[in-house]
Design a protein around this motif. Sequence first.
Motif, short mmCIF file in Angstrom:
data_model
loop_
_atom_site.label_atom_id
_atom_site.label_comp_id
_atom_site.label_asym_id
_atom_site.label_seq_id
_atom_site.Cartn_x
_atom_site.Cartn_y
_atom_site.Cartn_z
N ASP A 215 18.47 40.54 -42.49
CA ASP A 215 18.49 40.97 -43.89
C ASP A 215 18.64 42.49 -43.95
OD1 ASP A 215 17.87 40.27 -46.84
OD2 ASP A 215 16.52 41.94 -46.37
N TYR A 377 14.79 32.47 -39.62
CA TYR A 377 16.09 31.81 -39.60
C TYR A 377 17.11 32.65 -40.36
CZ TYR A 377 13.45 27.79 -37.90
OH TYR A 377 12.65 26.98 -37.15
N CYS A 378 18.38 32.36 -40.10
CA CYS A 378 19.47 33.14 -40.67
C CYS A 378 19.52 32.94 -42.19
CB CYS A 378 20.80 32.74 -40.04
SG CYS A 378 22.16 33.86 -40.44
N THR A 379 19.93 33.99 -42.89
CA THR A 379 20.14 33.94 -44.34
C THR A 379 21.63 34.07 -44.64
OG1 THR A 379 19.91 36.34 -44.58
CG2 THR A 379 17.89 35.00 -44.71
N GLY A 380 21.98 33.90 -45.90
CA GLY A 380 23.37 34.05 -46.29
C GLY A 380 23.91 35.44 -46.01
N GLU A 405 27.04 29.97 -47.13
CA GLU A 405 25.88 30.80 -47.46
C GLU A 405 24.86 30.00 -48.27
OE1 GLU A 405 26.95 34.50 -49.23
OE2 GLU A 405 28.44 34.97 -47.68
N ARG A 406 25.34 29.21 -49.22
CA ARG A 406 24.41 28.40 -50.02
C ARG A 406 23.71 27.37 -49.13
NH1 ARG A 406 28.74 28.58 -53.80
NH2 ARG A 406 29.46 26.52 -53.08
N ILE A 408 23.14 27.63 -45.87
CA ILE A 408 22.23 28.32 -44.94
C ILE A 408 20.94 28.72 -45.64
CG2 ILE A 408 21.94 30.48 -43.65
CD1 ILE A 408 24.84 30.26 -42.81
N ASP A 409 21.06 29.17 -46.89
CA ASP A 409 19.86 29.59 -47.63
C ASP A 409 18.94 28.41 -47.97
OD1 ASP A 409 20.33 32.32 -47.65
OD2 ASP A 409 21.62 32.20 -49.44
N SER A 410 19.46 27.19 -47.86
CA SER A 410 18.64 26.01 -48.22
C SER A 410 18.20 25.20 -47.00
CB SER A 410 19.44 25.11 -49.17
OG SER A 410 20.64 24.65 -48.56
N GLU A 412 17.20 25.53 -42.38
CA GLU A 412 16.73 26.37 -41.28
C GLU A 412 17.71 26.28 -40.11
OE1 GLU A 412 12.85 24.96 -40.34
OE2 GLU A 412 11.90 25.94 -42.06
N LYS A 443 20.88 20.35 -42.05
CA LYS A 443 20.11 20.19 -43.28
C LYS A 443 19.63 18.75 -43.44
CE LYS A 443 20.30 21.05 -48.25
NZ LYS A 443 21.12 21.56 -49.39
#
Length: 489
Positions: A215, A377-380, A405-406, A408-410, A412, A443
């Motif tokens: 981030d 964990y990775c973020t968008g 990105e959406r 990944i943000d939802s 792990e 997911k």
Amino acid sequence: MFPSTSDFAFSPSSLFSAYASLTGFVMLFKSMLHDFVPHRLRLHFYGLFDRFFTPKSKNLTVIIDENFGLNRNQVFDAAEMYLRNKIGPETERLRVGKTPKQKHFTISIEKGEEILDSFENSEVKWGYFQSENEKGDQVKRYYELTFEKKLRDKIMGSYLSHVVAESEEIKRNLRVVKLYSRDVYPSDDDDGCAGGNWGCISLEHPSTFDTLAMDPGAKKKIIDDLERFLKRREFYKRVGKAWKRGYLLYGPPGTGKSSLIAAMANYLKFDVFDLELSSIYSNGDLKRVLLSTTNRSILVIEDIDCNAEVRDREAENQESKKTDTKVTLSGILNFIDGLWSSFGDERIIVFTTNHKDRLDPALLRPGRMDMHILMSYCTGLGFRTLVSNYLGLDGLNHPLCEEIERLIDSTEVTPAELAEELMQDDDTDVVLRGVVSFVEKRKLERSKPKEEISKDVVIKADNDDEKQSGSKKKKKAGKRNGKGKSKTY
């Protein structure tokens, strides 16, 4: 009646005659001075003549020799390094060199060349020279620094200090970072290694804060903390604290803890000392390890939770198995925050763990692990950095990236897993579709209850057993039919 101006006019012949008479008088005076006045007195007269009749220079020239007495002149070395970045297009002759272990060319000015520099709206001139003896052998090298006399205090004070400070910064940026380990056998050929029980290699890890999939806010916070640490030498001395800083990197495997350490080392130009506590057998050995590290270094202790001595003593079973190591928790605490920790300057200690909750609270407090950094964990936003690193494109310019990105943000997923997926093909569209499938699958796995996952594992294992038993039956049937091998269709 006043005389007219024509009465004072001189003809060319009269002017020439007067000049000849004056020249003859001067020659006669010099001859008499040489014949009747002693040599030392003549030198005194010549000095008075130069003093009163020679125009005084407004400039002052300072000579900076290569050696200062029997020692190396630090100002000469600083000027040599500093002037490399001041060479302009007007310079006519340069010297270029490179050793096999250097990554960059070394450029310097040739003798007789001059370089102009400015400092706080003041101009100075540098010149490089070499003095030679009658045989043509080089005797000494030196710089001449010329400036106006009225600037003497500024140049001799703040300007030369500026030159030394800038040269140190240049050397720091050109410095090759070393990676030390006690598992690497030290040799006499190790260039620039600290020695002792450490062997070293050049740290070739390319990780930087720009390429780190973190981030942006977290990265800025770490960089600001490192910068503040570097500038607070006098602060640490004033408050009575050792000039060191402790970081704890914690989080799941594959989240970039080692890459962050490499980025810190490359940013600071600090050497890295990689230490495994399992190789230390006593508190005395631990002290010797600390004393053998250098200033401006990062001491890394990875997976610190794997050492039984540092685990939470209240949470762990008191009847746990004893290990052969004699390193105690008190020894470790004294090592990172006691009297022995005050040895050396600009030290950074980095601990890594996958399980922060297992560590003894005594280790976690400020002064020992000053800054706790969650490597999650990775973020968008982190994925955008990965796409830029691996595919060379801005994630915002590709429609699939927004979908990824959406996703990944939802869920792990670690940066290491995504990096592996981004290396699967050279076609960008194929790679990104593969990433979509991977993240969707992950997911789905994360959304299943643990009981279903365990059932899937059992069913898969049963199917594997059935396949193996079936293949064995086919082999037996083949043998009964007198065939050495069963056919494969």
